[in-house]
Design a protein around this motif. Structure first.
Motif, PDB file in Angstrom:
ATOM      1  N   ASP A   8       0.824  -1.202   0.000  1.00  3.87           N
ATOM      2  CA  ASP A   8       0.000   0.000   0.000  1.00  3.87           C
ATOM      3  C   ASP A   8       0.865   1.261   0.000  1.00  3.87           C
ATOM      4  OD1 ASP A   8      -2.531   1.277   0.056  1.00  3.87           O
ATOM      5  OD2 ASP A   8      -2.255   1.682   2.210  1.00  3.87           O
ATOM      6  N   GLN A  11       2.509   1.748  -3.350  1.00  6.55           N
ATOM      7  CA  GLN A  11       1.577   2.291  -4.331  1.00  6.55           C
ATOM      8  C   GLN A  11       1.471   3.807  -4.182  1.00  6.55           C
ATOM      9  OE1 GLN A  11      -2.362   0.700  -4.072  1.00  6.55           O
ATOM     10  NE2 GLN A  11      -3.125   1.955  -5.757  1.00  6.55           N
ATOM     11  N   HIS A  12       1.441   4.302  -2.946  1.00  8.47           N
ATOM     12  CA  HIS A  12       1.397   5.748  -2.716  1.00  8.47           C
ATOM     13  C   HIS A  12       2.660   6.428  -3.245  1.00  8.47           C
ATOM     14  CE1 HIS A  12      -2.298   5.943  -0.429  1.00  8.47           C
ATOM     15  NE2 HIS A  12      -1.878   4.945   0.347  1.00  8.47           N
TER      16      HIS A  12
END
Length: 57
Positions: A8, A11-12
């Motif tokens: 996660d 991805q950021h």
């Protein structure tokens, strides 16, 4: 190279790097131009130094 971030967070980071302000087009590096500028500055300062010493002596 594997990332130590969790998916996660990775991805950021990828989304952040894809923003338009991080996609700047740059001209290719020209080492000969850099060398020429450095030589001109060094020679110019040397001539200025000689001129100033001529004025003071």
């Amino acid at each position: 190279m594997t990332s130590r971030l969790n998916p996660d967070d990775q991805q950021h980071v990828e989304e952040y790097l894809q923003l338009s302000q991080h996609q700047v087009e740059r001209k290719p590096f020209r080492p000969w131009l850099l060398l020429g500028v450095i030589l001109v500055v060094v020679i110019g300062l040397g001539l200025l130094s000689r001129f100033l010493s001529y004025l003071t002596l």
